[in-house]
Design a protein around this motif. Structure first.
Motif, PDB file in Angstrom:
ATOM      1  N   UNK A 174      -6.021  -3.297   4.698  1.00 57.86           N
ATOM      2  CA  UNK A 174      -5.180  -4.488   4.795  1.00 57.86           C
ATOM      3  C   UNK A 174      -3.701  -4.187   4.549  1.00 57.86           C
ATOM      4  N   UNK A 175      -3.363  -2.927   4.449  1.00 56.47           N
ATOM      5  CA  UNK A 175      -1.970  -2.526   4.245  1.00 56.47           C
ATOM      6  C   UNK A 175      -1.067  -3.144   5.297  1.00 56.47           C
ATOM      7  N   UNK A 176       0.035  -3.730   4.869  1.00 56.56           N
ATOM      8  CA  UNK A 176       0.994  -4.335   5.783  1.00 56.56           C
ATOM      9  C   UNK A 176       0.710  -5.786   6.108  1.00 56.56           C
ATOM     10  N   UNK A 177      -0.398  -6.322   5.562  1.00 59.24           N
ATOM     11  CA  UNK A 177      -0.775  -7.712   5.819  1.00 59.24           C
ATOM     12  C   UNK A 177      -0.665  -8.515   4.530  1.00 59.24           C
ATOM     13  N   UNK A 179       0.798  -1.218   0.000  1.00 55.43           N
ATOM     14  CA  UNK A 179       0.000   0.000   0.000  1.00 55.43           C
ATOM     15  C   UNK A 179       0.830   1.268   0.000  1.00 55.43           C
ATOM     16  N   UNK A 180       0.580   2.125   1.000  1.00 55.27           N
ATOM     17  CA  UNK A 180       1.299   3.391   1.105  1.00 55.27           C
ATOM     18  C   UNK A 180       2.478   3.325   2.070  1.00 55.27           C
ATOM     19  N   UNK A 181       2.834   2.135   2.528  1.00 54.01           N
ATOM     20  CA  UNK A 181       3.946   2.011   3.467  1.00 54.01           C
ATOM     21  C   UNK A 181       5.255   2.457   2.812  1.00 54.01           C
ATOM     22  N   UNK A 182       6.089   3.170   3.550  1.00 53.80           N
ATOM     23  CA  UNK A 182       7.402   3.556   3.013  1.00 53.80           C
ATOM     24  C   UNK A 182       8.359   2.381   3.032  1.00 53.80           C
ATOM     25  N   UNK A 183       9.431   2.506   2.282  1.00 56.29           N
ATOM     26  CA  UNK A 183      10.499   1.519   2.352  1.00 56.29           C
ATOM     27  C   UNK A 183      10.401   0.386   1.352  1.00 56.29           C
ATOM     28  N   UNK A 184       9.434   0.418   0.461  1.00 52.08           N
ATOM     29  CA  UNK A 184       9.318  -0.621  -0.557  1.00 52.08           C
ATOM     30  C   UNK A 184       9.880  -0.094  -1.878  1.00 52.08           C
ATOM     31  N   UNK A 186       8.378   5.361  -3.019  1.00 55.78           N
ATOM     32  CA  UNK A 186       9.704   5.073  -3.570  1.00 55.78           C
ATOM     33  C   UNK A 186       9.641   4.303  -4.888  1.00 55.78           C
ATOM     34  N   UNK A 187       8.779   3.309  -4.962  1.00 53.03           N
ATOM     35  CA  UNK A 187       8.742   2.475  -6.160  1.00 53.03           C
ATOM     36  C   UNK A 187       8.342   3.264  -7.407  1.00 53.03           C
ATOM     37  N   UNK A 188       7.481   4.251  -7.219  1.00 50.25           N
ATOM     38  CA  UNK A 188       7.079   5.093  -8.352  1.00 50.25           C
ATOM     39  C   UNK A 188       8.188   6.071  -8.723  1.00 50.25           C
TER      40      UNK A 188
END
Length: 227
Positions: A93-96, A27-32, A63-65
């Motif tokens: 469900x972000x992070x799951x 989702x919108x989590x940083x670090x990916x 970051x990925x974008x």
């Protein structure tokens, strides 16, 4: 050529493959960040677009974008812009891990989030995604009027934008989205009016089979609908 006759082309690109060994809905989590394969996808699309008359490149802040858009901007000697409106959709469900028979869907406590697929009840309303994505699309058209622009975003917002423009219902089966990794959904404007929508996959030979449109999710791997 008058303003009403100006032809402007706006390519909306989905980012490349992400390094996601745990197979979570990031989702919108940083670090990916992009995987090595994802960087190859970004380079491939940059090469594909290099001959085009691109005058504006903008990406989601994730970051990925940003990493996907960077070689495209570099190929045209442009600074990379950022538009928050291109960000991934919010998702409870972000992070799951998320899938049928595994992860978050096994837990009854999460079933309440699945009651309304039309809104949807598990995340950002589709109509809200349309508003922000159409705003970003039109802004890019204005910045690149008479030329071409590239926007790098995420699968769900891109598909919702296309569905709206093509006058389809917004609720849908995620497995049937035509928005493969590193694909281009292309909107052609005549003046301020969208006159056509196209779709292409310049890096399709680099996309693993389980991540292509219509593929069944594979447990432990990136979900086709998770980016």
């Amino acid at each position: 050529m008058s303003e009403q006759q100006d032809i402007t082309v706006v390519h909306v690109m989905r980012h490349g493959e992400v390094d996601n060994p745990d197979g979570v809905l990031y989702g919108r989590l940083p670090g990916y960040h992009l995987s090595e394969l994802g960087r190859k996808m970004a380079d491939r699309v940059a090469e594909h677009l290099a001959p085009r008359d691109v005058t504006y490149v903008v990406a989601s802040p994730l970051e990925r974008a940003q990493e996907t858009a960077t070689p495209i901007a570099k190929a045209h000697g442009l600074d990379l812009a950022t538009d928050e409106r291109l960000i991934e959709a919010e998702n409870i469900f972000q992070g799951k891990t998320f899938g049928v028979g595994d992860g978050a869907l096994k837990k009854p406590a999460n079933w309440k989030y699945l009651v309304n697929p039309f809104r949807p009840s598990w995340g950002e309303p589709y109509v809200d995604q349309v508003v922000r994505m159409r705003g970003a699309l039109d802004a890019a058209k204005d910045r690149a009027r008479g030329h071409e622009a590239v926007l790098v975003s995420h699968q769900l917002p891109i598909w919702i934008l296309r569905s709206y423009v093509e006058k389809r219902r917004l609720w849908h089966d995620p497995r049937k989205r035509q928005c493969t990794l590193a694909s281009l959904t292309t909107f052609t404007y005549q003046g301020d009016r969208i006159v056509s929508v196209g779709y292409s996959e310049p890096a399709i030979d680099l996309v693993p089979a389980h991540l292509r449109a219509g593929a069944k999710p594979v447990q432990g791997k990136d979900k086709a609908f998770g980016a």
